[in-house]
Motif scaffolding. Structure first.
Motif, short mmCIF file in Angstrom:
data_model
loop_
_atom_site.label_atom_id
_atom_site.label_comp_id
_atom_site.label_asym_id
_atom_site.label_seq_id
_atom_site.Cartn_x
_atom_site.Cartn_y
_atom_site.Cartn_z
N PRO B 25 0.83 -1.21 0.00
CA PRO B 25 0.00 0.00 0.00
C PRO B 25 0.86 1.26 0.00
N ILE B 26 0.21 2.38 -0.11
CA ILE B 26 0.90 3.66 0.00
C ILE B 26 1.41 3.80 1.43
N SER B 31 -5.60 1.99 6.26
CA SER B 31 -6.61 1.05 5.77
C SER B 31 -6.16 0.37 4.49
N LEU B 32 -6.49 -0.93 4.40
CA LEU B 32 -6.15 -1.70 3.20
C LEU B 32 -7.32 -2.60 2.87
N GLN B 50 -7.40 -2.65 9.12
CA GLN B 50 -6.97 -1.39 9.71
C GLN B 50 -5.68 -1.70 10.44
N ASN B 51 -4.60 -1.17 9.93
CA ASN B 51 -3.26 -1.60 10.37
C ASN B 51 -3.16 -3.11 10.19
N SER B 95 -6.05 3.51 1.98
CA SER B 95 -6.50 4.87 2.27
C SER B 95 -5.98 5.30 3.62
N HIS B 96 -6.14 6.61 3.89
CA HIS B 96 -5.72 7.15 5.18
C HIS B 96 -6.50 6.54 6.33
N GLY B 97 -7.73 6.09 6.03
CA GLY B 97 -8.53 5.48 7.07
C GLY B 97 -9.46 6.46 7.76
N GLN B 98 -9.36 7.75 7.44
CA GLN B 98 -10.29 8.71 8.02
C GLN B 98 -11.63 8.60 7.32
N GLY B 99 -12.67 9.03 8.02
CA GLY B 99 -14.01 8.85 7.49
C GLY B 99 -14.19 9.33 6.07
#
Lengths: 114, 114
Positions: B25-26, B31-32, B50-51, B95-99
Motif C-alpha cells: 500500500p501507500i 486502511s487496506l 486497519q493496520n 486509504s488514510h482510514g479517516q471517514g
C-alpha cells in the motif's frame, strides 16, 4: 446492506455530445459518494467525491456530479465528451464516518467515437 | 513508490494450485482493502484491514480465501485449491482510514485458473 446501481451498461457517444451516467444507491445512513474511472489498461482513479455541503460536485477533466438525496442518486455529467474520456466509470458509496464498507456499482463502459 | 503496488500483474494457475497475491500500500495508509473484479463487473469487496487487524472479512467467498497483513503494511491474499470461478482481477486499495477518505487502487492481479 448498502448497494449501488448503475443504469447503463454501455454508452456510445460521439465527441462533443453531452454525457449523463446514472447512479442510485441504497444505504442506511449518511453517505459519501464517489465516481471512479478506469482508463484502458490503467488502475481505478478517483474522478470526484461528495462528502457534504454543495450537492453539485466538480471533479477533474470537466466532470461533475449532483447528489440528490431525495432520489438516492449521484449522476455523473459532462457537457462535452472527448475521445480520451473512453473508459469504464464506477459509482461507489460508503458511510460518512468510515470507509471500510465502500461498495461499487457494476460500472458503465463509455465509448466516445472520434 | 507513490502508488499502491501489486504483484504479480498476471498469474496463471492450474485448478487445485495455491496462489499468493501481494499488495504494497501507500506508505502511511492505515486502511487496506481487497476487492475481486470479475469481467464486466464492478469491484466486489473481499476484506478490510486497519493496520494489522482484519476488521471485516465478510466478502471472502469461501474458506479457501484468506488474507493477512502481519505488520500493518504489506498484505497477502492467499487462495488455496484454486477453482475456475476464482478467475478474476484482484484489486488492492489503501486509504488514510479517516471517514470517507477515497481509496487508492493498485493495477490489480489478473488471475486465470485453467
Amino acid at each position: 446492506a448498502q448497494s449501488v446501481s448503475q443504469h447503463n451498461h454501455h454508452v456510445i457517444l460521439s465527441e462533443a455530445a453531452s454525457l449523463e451516467l446514472g447512479c442510485n444507491y441504497s444505504y442506511g445512513g449518511t453517505v459519501n459518494l464517489f465516481w471512479y474511472v478506469q482508463y484502458p489498461g490503467q488502475h481505478l482513479q478517483l474522478l470526484l467525491k461528495y462528502f457534504s455541503g454543495d450537492p453539485l460536485v466538480k471533479g477533474i477533466k470537466g466532470f461533475e456530479a449532483e447528489f440528490i438525496k431525495s432520489k438516492f442518486s449521484f449522476n455523473l455529467r459532462k457537457p462535452s465528451v472527448q475521445w480520451s474520456d473512453t473508459a469504464e466509470y464506477f459509482c461507489a458509496v460508503t458511510g460518512s464516518y468510515n470507509n471500510n464498507d465502500m461498495r461499487f456499482g457494476a460500472g458503465t463502459r463509455l465509448t466516445v467515437k472520434p | 513508490g507513490a502508488g499502491v503496488s501489486q504483484s504479480p500483474r498476471y498469474k496463471v494457475a492450474k485448478r487445485g494450485q495455491d496462489v499468493a497475491l501481494r499488495c504494497d500500500p501507500i506508505s502511511g495508509h492505515v486502511s487496506l482493502f481487497w476487492y475481486q473484479q470479475a469481467l464486466g463487473q464492478g469491484p466486489e469487496f473481499l476484506t478490510y484491514f486497519q493496520n494489522e487487524a482484519q476488521l471485516d472479512k465478510s466478502g471472502l467467498p469461501s474458506d479457501r480465501f484468506f488474507a493477512e497483513r502481519p505488520e500493518g503494511s504489506v498484505s497477502t491474499l492467499k487462495i488455496q485449491r484454486t477453482q475456475q470461478e476464482d478467475s478474476a482481477v484482484y484489486l488492492c486499495a489503501s486509504s488514510h482510514g479517516q471517514g470517507g477518505s477515497p481509496l487508492h487502487f493498485g493495477n490489480g492481479t489478473r488471475l486465470t485458473v485453467t
